[in-house]
Design a protein around this motif. Structure first.
Motif, short mmCIF file in Angstrom:
data_model
loop_
_atom_site.label_atom_id
_atom_site.label_comp_id
_atom_site.label_asym_id
_atom_site.label_seq_id
_atom_site.Cartn_x
_atom_site.Cartn_y
_atom_site.Cartn_z
N GLY A 147 0.79 -1.23 0.00
CA GLY A 147 0.00 0.00 0.00
C GLY A 147 0.82 1.27 0.00
N GLU A 148 2.13 1.16 -0.22
CA GLU A 148 2.91 2.41 -0.16
C GLU A 148 2.66 3.27 -1.39
OE1 GLU A 148 7.14 1.55 0.17
OE2 GLU A 148 7.38 1.73 -1.99
N ASP A 149 2.20 2.70 -2.49
CA ASP A 149 1.83 3.50 -3.67
C ASP A 149 0.41 4.04 -3.43
OD1 ASP A 149 1.34 4.57 -6.14
OD2 ASP A 149 1.84 2.77 -7.29
N VAL A 150 -0.60 3.18 -3.42
CA VAL A 150 -1.94 3.62 -3.00
C VAL A 150 -2.52 2.58 -2.05
CG1 VAL A 150 -2.40 4.94 -5.10
CG2 VAL A 150 -3.14 2.57 -4.98
N ARG A 151 -3.32 3.08 -1.11
CA ARG A 151 -3.94 2.21 -0.12
C ARG A 151 -5.36 1.87 -0.54
NH1 ARG A 151 -2.72 6.08 1.68
NH2 ARG A 151 -4.29 7.07 2.76
N ALA A 152 -5.81 0.66 -0.19
CA ALA A 152 -7.20 0.26 -0.44
C ALA A 152 -8.12 1.31 0.17
CB ALA A 152 -7.46 -1.12 0.16
N GLY A 153 -9.13 1.73 -0.59
CA GLY A 153 -10.09 2.71 -0.08
C GLY A 153 -9.71 4.15 -0.33
N GLN A 154 -8.49 4.38 -0.78
CA GLN A 154 -8.03 5.76 -1.05
C GLN A 154 -8.71 6.32 -2.30
OE1 GLN A 154 -3.74 5.92 -1.34
NE2 GLN A 154 -3.80 7.89 -2.40
N VAL A 155 -9.14 7.59 -2.23
CA VAL A 155 -9.64 8.27 -3.44
C VAL A 155 -8.42 8.67 -4.26
CG1 VAL A 155 -10.90 10.24 -4.35
CG2 VAL A 155 -11.70 9.09 -2.27
N VAL A 156 -8.27 8.04 -5.40
CA VAL A 156 -7.06 8.26 -6.19
C VAL A 156 -7.29 9.36 -7.23
CG1 VAL A 156 -5.35 7.14 -7.68
CG2 VAL A 156 -6.42 5.86 -5.83
N LEU A 157 -8.47 9.41 -7.84
CA LEU A 157 -8.79 10.43 -8.85
C LEU A 157 -10.18 10.98 -8.57
CD1 LEU A 157 -7.63 8.44 -12.05
CD2 LEU A 157 -6.30 10.14 -10.78
N SER A 158 -10.33 12.27 -8.76
CA SER A 158 -11.61 12.92 -8.47
C SER A 158 -12.25 13.44 -9.76
CB SER A 158 -11.41 14.07 -7.50
OG SER A 158 -10.88 13.58 -6.29
N PRO A 159 -13.58 13.56 -9.76
CA PRO A 159 -14.25 14.07 -10.96
C PRO A 159 -13.69 15.44 -11.34
CG PRO A 159 -15.86 13.35 -9.31
CD PRO A 159 -14.52 13.27 -8.67
N GLY A 160 -13.62 15.69 -12.64
CA GLY A 160 -13.11 16.97 -13.11
C GLY A 160 -11.65 16.90 -13.50
N CYS A 161 -10.97 15.84 -13.09
CA CYS A 161 -9.55 15.77 -13.41
C CYS A 161 -9.37 15.41 -14.89
CB CYS A 161 -8.85 14.81 -12.44
SG CYS A 161 -8.02 13.41 -13.09
N VAL A 162 -8.41 16.04 -15.53
CA VAL A 162 -8.13 15.77 -16.94
C VAL A 162 -7.13 14.62 -17.00
CG1 VAL A 162 -7.26 16.72 -19.12
CG2 VAL A 162 -8.51 18.21 -17.51
N LEU A 163 -7.52 13.57 -17.70
CA LEU A 163 -6.73 12.33 -17.65
C LEU A 163 -5.52 12.41 -18.58
CD1 LEU A 163 -9.77 9.91 -17.56
CD2 LEU A 163 -8.30 10.58 -15.65
N ARG A 164 -4.35 12.29 -17.95
CA ARG A 164 -3.08 12.28 -18.67
C ARG A 164 -2.58 10.83 -18.71
NH1 ARG A 164 -0.03 15.97 -14.58
NH2 ARG A 164 -1.08 14.45 -13.26
N PRO A 165 -1.46 10.58 -19.38
CA PRO A 165 -0.99 9.19 -19.44
C PRO A 165 -0.80 8.57 -18.05
CG PRO A 165 0.14 10.49 -21.09
CD PRO A 165 -0.70 11.46 -20.28
N GLN A 166 -0.32 9.31 -17.09
CA GLN A 166 -0.10 8.71 -15.77
C GLN A 166 -1.42 8.30 -15.11
OE1 GLN A 166 0.75 11.74 -16.94
NE2 GLN A 166 1.39 13.11 -15.29
N GLU A 167 -2.50 9.08 -15.35
CA GLU A 167 -3.79 8.69 -14.77
C GLU A 167 -4.35 7.46 -15.49
OE1 GLU A 167 -3.41 12.23 -15.36
OE2 GLU A 167 -2.94 12.54 -13.24
N ILE A 168 -4.10 7.37 -16.80
CA ILE A 168 -4.55 6.18 -17.54
C ILE A 168 -3.85 4.94 -16.99
CG2 ILE A 168 -4.69 5.09 -19.83
CD1 ILE A 168 -6.40 7.66 -19.60
N GLY A 169 -2.55 5.06 -16.74
CA GLY A 169 -1.79 3.95 -16.16
C GLY A 169 -2.31 3.58 -14.77
N MET A 170 -2.66 4.60 -13.98
CA MET A 170 -3.19 4.35 -12.64
C MET A 170 -4.52 3.60 -12.72
SD MET A 170 -2.96 4.47 -9.40
CE MET A 170 -1.53 5.49 -9.00
N LEU A 171 -5.37 4.01 -13.69
CA LEU A 171 -6.64 3.29 -13.86
C LEU A 171 -6.38 1.82 -14.16
CD1 LEU A 171 -8.55 5.99 -15.95
CD2 LEU A 171 -9.22 5.15 -13.69
N ALA A 172 -5.40 1.57 -15.05
CA ALA A 172 -5.06 0.18 -15.37
C ALA A 172 -4.56 -0.54 -14.12
CB ALA A 172 -4.00 0.15 -16.49
N ALA A 173 -3.71 0.13 -13.34
CA ALA A 173 -3.16 -0.48 -12.12
C ALA A 173 -4.29 -0.83 -11.15
CB ALA A 173 -2.16 0.47 -11.46
N LEU A 174 -5.37 -0.06 -11.19
CA LEU A 174 -6.50 -0.31 -10.28
C LEU A 174 -7.49 -1.30 -10.89
CD1 LEU A 174 -7.09 3.35 -9.08
CD2 LEU A 174 -5.98 1.51 -7.82
#
Ligand code: AMP
Ligand code: MG
Length: 428
Positions: A147-174
């Protein structure tokens, strides 16, 4: 038709009125790669820890910290821990397990010594090597915690955020293969003019090919919309009206017409739309692109661009682009711009804001802007040569060579492609 008085608006006033009318569209679910550069419409919460277990940050030996408190220290290598599975063997005092980056830390171990800090002391065969640890290693070194990257239950992305490559990768990781984003606007585009023919036709005497529909469609794509080309309507009320009906039938979110908005005999868009919707006509205090129509037809906003190709493109940049960005949920849409010095003096005494087509060149003194020839509103090639639009403010009559100006860059690369080669690669 008699001349009329139209309200004279500044560029900003017209932009404000258009933005006050257009609405943010609804969300849709799309595969994550199609969500790039789009606005997130949901909250994304981590369903599990990343990483799921404590694991090694280095290739090396998993050890007990107490065993390597004094160096050099000799340890018996009892097993190997590759990435991707749990190691069943326990690290007992005096032993070590060879471990790869990303592999879960074996039971008993709490520290990883990188290979670089060790040497093999005895290795008759692979099953009973003795490794010598040469450097002091801090307890817990090179261990990544669960959990040192993200913890279960953590809000990782919020509405309104513009998705960049790193957010796309995070979605895949989740584990998200789809995500809700604001949908793209469908933009119906219609040219008008008896003299205008489609690009694949050979123009007859006095005719020209339709450039505007394609410039505008390309701009719509660049700014994230889906262009729907309705073709060219001749200067007849019934035909333009028919085009607008088709746009509504095609579920357009925005209608963009070109031509037929100047004060003259063929004040067409006005005639047609006065009956069908609420239409405003403005004279903008700018050049190119003085006349502009804006209104709502059948609940759908309509921008009536002037017919001259330069005016049509510049007006699309200034008035359609912000509308498209707002509809897609963006809250800001700064133009990429650069400051540059004029290569030539400029005199403009009409009190209008000018958008001059310039080419940019980098010099030891900074960026230099030179005009791309004839600045007439019909000279499309002046835009082909241009890197940007230099802004000459309303209250400026004359700028000597060397004056600094703002230049809007015509080089913004948006996200229009939704194609990629292998949508769902399997694990092999
Ligand atoms: P209008 O606004 O209809 O009076 O047109 C102004 C000028 O733009 C005229 O010279 C038209 O021929 C030209 N024009 C209008 N529509 C187009 C188009 N779709 N493509 C290229 N030029 C156009
Ligand atoms: Mg016309």
């Amino acid at each position: 038709m008699q001349n009329e008085r139209r309200p004279v608006l500044s560029v900003e006033e017209a932009q404000e009125q258009i933005l006050a009318t257009v609405r943010v569209l609804e969300p849709e679910r799309v595969p994550i790669l199609e969500a790039l550069e789009r606005v997130l419409a949901e909250e994304v919460v981590a369903d599990r820890n990343i990483p799921p277990l404590p694991n090694s940050a280095m290739d090396g030996y998993a050890v007990r910290a107490a065993d390597v408190a004094q160096v050099p220290a000799r340890l018996r290598v009892i097993a190997e821990a590759p990435a991707g599975r749990l190691c069943p063997t326990e690290v007992e005092p005096g032993t070590a397990i060879r471990i790869m980056t990303g592999a879960p830390i074996p039971p008993g171990a709490d520290t990883v010594v990188p290979f670089e800090h060790t040497r093999i002391a005895v290795a008759q065969d692979e099953s009973c090597a003795i490794v010598e640890v040469l450097r002091e290693t801090r307890p817990g070194a090179n261990v990544r915690q669960a959990g040192e990257d993200v913890r279960a239950g953590q809000v990782v992305l919020s509405p309104g955020c513009v998705l960049r490559p790193q957010e796309i990768g995070m979605l895949a990781a989740l584990g998200r293969t789809e995500v809700a984003v604001i949908r793209r606007p469908r933009v119906a585009i219609m040219a008008t003019g008896d003299e205008v023919v489609p690009p694949w036709e050979t123009p007859g005497p006095g005719q020209i090919r339709d450039a505007n529909s394609y410039t505008v469609a390309a701009q719509v794509r660049r700014y994230g919309g889906i262009p729907l080309l309705l073709g060219v309507a001749r200067d007849e009320e019934a035909l333009v009206r028919e085009g607008v009906r088709r746009a509504l039938a095609e579920r357009a979110d925005l209608i963009v017409t070109s031509g037929g908005v100047s004060i003259g005999d063929f004040d067409l868009v006005k005639q047609v739309l006065a009956a069908e919707g609420e239409m405003r006509f403005w004279s903008l205090n700018m050049k190119p692109g003085r006349p502009l129509a804006f209104g709502v037809v059948g609940g759908v906003p309509l921008v009536g661009l002037p017919g001259n190709p330069v005016s049509a493109m510049v007006a699309t940049e200034l008035f359609v682009r912000p509308a498209l960005r707002k509809m897609q949920g963006f809250t800001e849409w700064p133009w990429p711009e650069r400051r540059a010095r004029l290569a030539d003096p400029i005199t403009r005494k009409d009190g209008r804001r000018h958008y001059l087509r310039v080419r940019l060149r980098e010099t030891p003194e900074g960026w230099e802007a030179s005009l791309t020839g004839d600045q007439g509103s019909g000279i499309l090639y002046s835009l082909v040569l241009a890197d940007g639009l230099a802004i000459i403010p309303e209250d400026v009559d004359h700028l000597p060579a060397g004056s600094e100006v703002r230049v809007l860059l015509l080089r913004e690369y948006g996200m229009q492609s939704t194609e990629y080669a292998i949508p769902n690669p399997q694990r092999t």
